[in-house]
Design an enzyme around this catalytic site. Structure first.
Site, PDB file in Angstrom:
ATOM      1  N   GLU C  62     -13.568 -26.044  86.233  1.00  0.00           N
ATOM      2  CA  GLU C  62     -12.660 -26.917  86.986  1.00  0.00           C
ATOM      3  C   GLU C  62     -11.744 -26.161  87.919  1.00  0.00           C
ATOM      4  OE1 GLU C  62     -13.531 -27.466  83.886  1.00  0.00           O
ATOM      5  OE2 GLU C  62     -14.539 -29.388  84.179  1.00  0.00           O
ATOM      6  N   HIS C 131      -9.334 -38.964  77.394  1.00  0.00           N
ATOM      7  CA  HIS C 131     -10.196 -39.474  78.464  1.00  0.00           C
ATOM      8  C   HIS C 131      -9.689 -40.799  79.025  1.00  0.00           C
ATOM      9  CE1 HIS C 131     -12.874 -36.348  77.141  1.00  0.00           C
ATOM     10  NE2 HIS C 131     -13.863 -36.735  77.895  1.00  0.00           N
TER      11      HIS C 131
HETATM   12  C1  LIG Z   1     -12.996 -29.493  80.886  1.00  0.00           C
HETATM   13  C2  LIG Z   1     -14.083 -30.503  80.816  1.00  0.00           C
HETATM   14  N1  LIG Z   1     -14.935 -30.648  81.861  1.00  0.00           N
HETATM   15  C3  LIG Z   1     -15.932 -31.561  81.830  1.00  0.00           C
HETATM   16  C4  LIG Z   1     -16.115 -32.373  80.728  1.00  0.00           C
HETATM   17  C5  LIG Z   1     -17.262 -33.423  80.686  1.00  0.00           C
HETATM   18  N2  LIG Z   1     -18.331 -32.949  79.770  1.00  0.00           N
HETATM   19  C6  LIG Z   1     -18.364 -33.336  78.480  1.00  0.00           C
HETATM   20  S1  LIG Z   1     -19.598 -32.572  77.625  1.00  0.00           S
HETATM   21  C7  LIG Z   1     -20.119 -31.738  78.992  1.00  0.00           C
HETATM   22  C8  LIG Z   1     -21.277 -30.768  78.902  1.00  0.00           C
HETATM   23  C9  LIG Z   1     -20.989 -29.663  77.909  1.00  0.00           C
HETATM   24  O1  LIG Z   1     -22.085 -28.781  77.808  1.00  0.00           O
HETATM   25  P1  LIG Z   1     -22.121 -27.662  76.678  1.00  0.00           P
HETATM   26  O2  LIG Z   1     -20.851 -26.871  76.726  1.00  0.00           O
HETATM   27  O3  LIG Z   1     -23.376 -26.901  76.821  1.00  0.00           O
HETATM   28  O4  LIG Z   1     -22.078 -28.449  75.299  1.00  0.00           O
HETATM   29  P2  LIG Z   1     -23.200 -29.467  74.779  1.00  0.00           P
HETATM   30  O5  LIG Z   1     -22.832 -30.819  75.309  1.00  0.00           O
HETATM   31  O6  LIG Z   1     -24.527 -28.993  75.294  1.00  0.00           O
HETATM   32  O7  LIG Z   1     -23.110 -29.406  73.304  1.00  0.00           O
HETATM   33  C10 LIG Z   1     -19.331 -32.065  80.115  1.00  0.00           C
HETATM   34  C11 LIG Z   1     -19.521 -31.503  81.465  1.00  0.00           C
HETATM   35  C12 LIG Z   1     -15.199 -32.207  79.652  1.00  0.00           C
HETATM   36  N3  LIG Z   1     -15.278 -32.975  78.542  1.00  0.00           N
HETATM   37  N4  LIG Z   1     -14.219 -31.264  79.720  1.00  0.00           N
END
Ligand SMILES: Cc1ncc(C[n+]2csc(CCOP(=O)(O)OP(=O)(O)O)c2C)c(N)n1
Ligand SMILES: Cc1ncc(C[n+]2csc(CCOP(=O)(O)OP(=O)(O)O)c2C)c(N)n1
Ligand SMILES: [Mg+2]
Ligand SMILES: [Mg+2]
Lengths: 335, 336, 335, 336
Positions: C62, C131
């Protein structure tokens, strides 16, 4: 009571609480190595008494200074996270707002976050746009946070001690231009100033001036000037912006019928709006003149002295507005 | 890293241990299938992130921790919570927003937490768990406790600044922290490698001189062996350690996500490598009878069915509860 | 005019501006790979028309999404930095406030920052504390920023187009619960809604209701209910919070003598305070009843439906407060 | 990395180039000494961060850039600005907050900027220059230009999250970005290594597969050779490159900082290795006459003395200027 500076008073308050409770500790950049300017060092020599595990010299990692303090608070210690100023604190907003402020609530009360986030506010001569910000109003808008803005050395000490003993996250905002200010400070190790209680800095009957942080100093100067023209102003030092002592303000406005709220921060969206809005809603009937705010023009803080002066709110602004309010000839005044 | 999983002498103990972890995986799987069912019935109100296919990591890591050790979860927290010992019934009540939920109905799936078992909470902000866990580890050190703190972070989240700051922090202050990267290859709808430079999480952790062990995260025994060693190192004052576990998310990223962004056939192919059936095969090889395994599966499903029934029957919280636990000083007042 | 959803309208507006100017581009997480829920995808299929250099699929970073957008704007392009929601935007506050908002000024006008920071606000069913946040008020307090909060699909499109063409940084705040809302949207590629101009959503004479974003929808519902009890409310949709159209608000309050400002965000420190404070200062004389605000209680957003309902401001709150204001029997009313 | 500094055939050209850079170092040194003098006289209003001892890095890096290439500075920006071609008189006027200052008096030392020579500004927030520069490089790529973007970052600043996010970003998008780490061993009053884990900036950059060259940052010829190669690689589409330059800050961190936090004798010892006298010795070895060098030094001092005189004589800006350049729509109105 001994006289000491605001910086020395808060340092004494921190040292007392660290002696009282071994789980109180502080973290931040250059805490143990000293500042480049010794005048404003609220941690001077604390490393010698408390050592590197409790006066933690942090890497330049604002997000993690705040975030780790949150985790350490949740895990049962009482960290003071020093971000130096809100200017740098802006690099740790997520950890403060998304984590510190919400953890107790979103986990249904399973955890407490006894954290103090120290972030000074205020314009300092020549500090310019990125080192002169005052965003105390932001944190009033964040459920879960307490917001403290001491105006005197005694309150700096007494409020910091209360903040450290508080079980919820406190945003503790010193003023950069007050660190060198002198005042009498109680030595009593249990000198606690309660969170949420205002102080009547000067009693008066014609007009209520509500202020906080360094603006209290200017409001008191203005009140003395107003006295010379026969206007008796009451100055209320809020000390804490959330919760703020609206009972004290209401009582004063019921008496004076006039409310003026000067602030150092940019007027638009500032905390003065919250105060006058609350009073206008609750006491619209008793006002003898419309409520008034004073605040900085909506511009970043410029560098050159004549430009910075254009940004700054001074006692002159307060005096002029106060006089217009007391001499006010509108419909309200005619009531 | 020891790879031998069943030194003859220990065979039965080891088999029993693994069988126990296997049962926990079954419980998690059953819980998440039920959670999704509740979602489709409209009984879960927020989003649900399932760990189906990733259970071995949580189970093996938490299975090597003490109850008083701490874990910091992320947005995908069901498996972490159950593996650490949270009560599935209280969790299901939380997902349904009912009285008796782990968070009293205030958090839901994405904030599921059970401090009584050292589960410091699921979290909706990616990578924020890293500094929180580093801080918890610092508190452990300040108090002179011998607890270990574990933190789970996704592969995509390792591109956020706080991840690095915290690696540096943990190493500089020599904190008792186990960083567990659940690398399932995807960050929401994006293939993580498409937005990640260099050798990935393990290489990055090594740049901070943090020891790293990489394992097949779908091989319960491999994760168990690695976690055991890393946690022992930490408990013995070895400072932060990093476990990089390769795995795969068999379901959508969140709630009803159909997962259209994945190459055709990928999911089907990956089902063959999912941890439960792999562990099952190993157990059978160790002489565990199929009916024992079936009994375990039935028991897990029955337990979760009971949790669901109890959760469905539980009342919603009194609206007044909304005003509690904001803060002590300056709390909102509840209208009459 | 065709009917379309708010999400489709803003997507169309973005696509039109990208066709018009090759230096307009967007960056954010999952922009080209699609959202998990297709209903709210304001970028759907844009990758096919504009390719990966202009629909940039960002790492989860971000701070750098916002920071690189600032640098790219300074270097002569027009980036739309999509942080998805203010909840995640909190991770990029420093880059927005310390950099985007100040660069033009602190460098003495040598640079411009034609950047759009997209960060949705609003509570969505069951989204809970992290959220569901609405911090539009914060950015009103930041010199250098423009703050936009569209309430309708047509405004979503027209305001986004104006934001993209603006040479200064614009914080563009859609509402999560409006993405699916339908409305008529002009197809004209030069349908621009001017920044800083309010819209009279409903004309009335007894009471002025000022709202923005999704609260406009509720205010209009409330106005209809009020009509059934003989109260004729005027609803003003501010559309832009900075600059906000105080002339339009003043004109309405001069007519009605009553001002009610409901907001979805937490009441304390919210933008409603700025509006009522400004009116109470300027029009204290013409008010027939004290100004009033409505806002959420100062608590994080809870998860369980009955708790979330306790947090939410609805048309019922607006109706009840409006009635008390019109039936008001205080001193002001007696004037 | 080529270390030879004067291939016989090129000797005179090379000597001339280096002598030119030497003169720029003298100009920077004279400027910063004058700036500090102005500070002690109370004519500079904010803080001043000097680069005394670090000049070779700015001069050699910018000396290998085109005027239309871009650089992003940090809080310690005087040397960056002068090396990129900013006018010292306009800079001195800015430090004194006068009309004709580079920023019209709105920025001061910490925000010194000259966009006309591609100097995108000094910045008061550590490491924020990294994403800003990455974005500028992305704009360069989008516009199809062949410019190179350079960014200067301090050693202490490499512990902030945006530093890593930007390294990943620059590599993922293959941006024309030169990251220059001026490693002077200190972050304000803290010895950087005391809060930095692992092998430091170079090792961290390599974890993102970004090529790194490490040099003695006080050896102008070494920095020149390294910068030349890295900038050529970038110009030829080689993507981001990292220059790690070891140096030392001979003055206090800021303004009047006495620098008490440094071991006794350290500063004195380091003066022997400062870049100007080292370069001077090399020039003499190349046959440059001492009186030529003295003439250059005198010229630099005369030039800065003239800048100071002009700046002192310049008026302060009209207060109304404060209201300009906030924003076009919604700007503050100037009272009457
Ligand atoms: C700071 C932030 N940016 C974006 C999001 C939206 N978001 C939620 S889960 C996700 C993907 C996360 O990927 P990863 O870290 O690989 O974890 P996984 O979901 O694969 O377990 C995103 C972009 C968030 N919750 N927090
Ligand atoms: C985000 C942020 N945190 C803290 C500061 C205060 N600060 C200014 S300079 C400095 C030290 C920087 O050290 P380094 O990056 O090594 O650069 P150097 O000063 O050595 O050139 C600090 C902590 C700041 N300006 N910005
Ligand atoms: Mg993943
Ligand atoms: Mg340094």
């Amino acid at each position: 009571m001994p006289e000491m500076t605001y910086a020395d008073a808060v340092r004494e308050g921190l040292a007392e609480e660290m002696r009282r409770d071994p789980l109180v500790w502080a973290l931040g950049e250059d805490l143990s190595t000293g500042h480049t300017s010794t005048s404003t060092n609220q941690y001077k020599n604390l490393i010698d008494e408390f050592g590197p595990k409790r006066i933690v010299n942090a890497p330049i990692s604002e997000s993690t200074i705040m975030g780790s303090a949150v985790g350490a608070a949740v895990a049962g210690t009482r960290p003071i996270a020093d971000l130096r100023s809100i200017d740098f604190g802006l690099c740790a907003i997520d950890e403060l707002v998304n984590q510190a402020a919400k953890i107790r609530y979103m986990f249904g009360g399973q955890a407490r976050v006894p954290l103090v986030a120290r972030m000074a506010i205020g314009t300092r001569h020549g500090a310019a746009a990125q080192h002169s910000q005052s965003y105390e109003a932001w944190f009033v808008h964040i459920p879960g946070l307490i917001v403290v803005t001491p105006a005197t050395p005694a309150d700096g000490k007494g409020l910091l001690k209360s903040a450290i003993r508080c079980d919820d996250p406190v945003v503790f905002m010193e003023h950069k231009e007050l660190w060198g200010a002198k005042g009498e400070v109680p030595t009593d190790a249990d000198h606690l100033v309660p969170l949420g209680k205002a102080r009547i800095a000067r009693a008066g009957k014609d007009l209520t001036i509500v202020a906080w942080s360094r603006m209290v100093v200017l409001a008191c100067q203005a009140a003395e000037e107003l006295a010379t023209v026969g206007i008796d102003a009451e100055v209320i030092d809020l000390r804490t912006l959330w919760p703020w002592d609206c009972e004290a303000v209401f009582a004063s406005v019921r008496k004076t019928g006039r409310l003026l709220v000067p602030q150092e921060a940019v007027l638009a969206g500032g905390f003065a709006g919250e105060v006058v809005a609350t009073v206008a809603e609750a006491l619209g009937d008793v006002l003898k003149a419309p409520v008034r705010r004073i605040g900085a023009p909506r511009m970043p803080v410029p560098y050159a002295p004549p430009l910075e002066d254009e940004y700054r709110i001074t006692d002159r602004h307060i005096v002029a507005t106060a006089r217009s309010m007391v001499g006010y000839g509108g419909a309200l005044a005619r009531r | 890293m020891p790879t031998a999983t069943s030194a003859g002498t220990e065979r039965t103990n080891q088999t029993e241990r693994i069988f126990g972890m296997f049962k926990t995986m079954l419980l998690i799987r059953a819980f998440e299938e039920a959670a999704h069912q509740m979602l489709t019935e409209g009984l879960v109100h927020g989003s649900v992130h399932q760990s189906i296919g990733q259970e071995a990591i949580s189970v093996a890591v938490c299975g090597n921790m003490r109850r008083d050790d701490l874990i910091q979860s992320n947005h995908r927290g069901h498996a972490h919570a159950i593996a650490k010992g949270a009560n599935p019934t209280a969790m299901m009540k939380e997902l349904l927003g009912r009285v008796g939920g782990t968070n009293g109905g205030k958090g839901g799936s994405m904030h599921i937490a059970d401090f009584s078992v050292g589960m410091l909470g699921a979290n909706g902000i990616l990578a924020d768990g890293m500094p929180l866990a580093a801080g918890a580890a610092q508190a452990v050190a300040l108090k002179g406790e011998d607890k270990v703190v574990g933190v789970f972070v996704g592969d995509g989240s390792t591109n956020r600044g706080p991840f690095y700051e915290s690696l540096n922090w943990a190493k500089v202050f020599h904190l008792p922290l186990l960083i567990v990267c659940e690398d399932n290859g995807y960050a929401s709808t994006t293939a993580t490698r498409s937005v990640t430079a260099g050798g990935g999480p393990a290489v990055r952790a090594r740049a901070f001189d943090i020891p790293v062990v990489s394992v097949d995260g779908n091989d319960l025994l491999a994760v168990d062996a690695a976690a055991a060693e890393l946690i022992e190192r930490i408990r013995n004052g070895g400072g932060p350690q990093f476990l990089h576990a390769a795995t795969y998310r068999l379901k959508g990223h969140v709630s009803r996500d159909p997962g259209m962004y994945r190459p055709k056939g990928e999911v089907e192919e990956r089902w063959d490598h999912e941890p439960i059936r792999r562990c099952e095969a190993w157990l059978v090889g160790q002489g565990v009878a199929l009916n024992e395994i079936e009994a375990a599966r039935a028991a897990a499903q029955a337990a979760i069915a009971a949790s669901v029934a109890e959760a469905r029957a539980a009342p919603f919280p009194d609206p007044k509860v909304a005003y509690a636990d904001v803060q002590d000083v300056g709390a909102p007042s509840c209208p009459k």
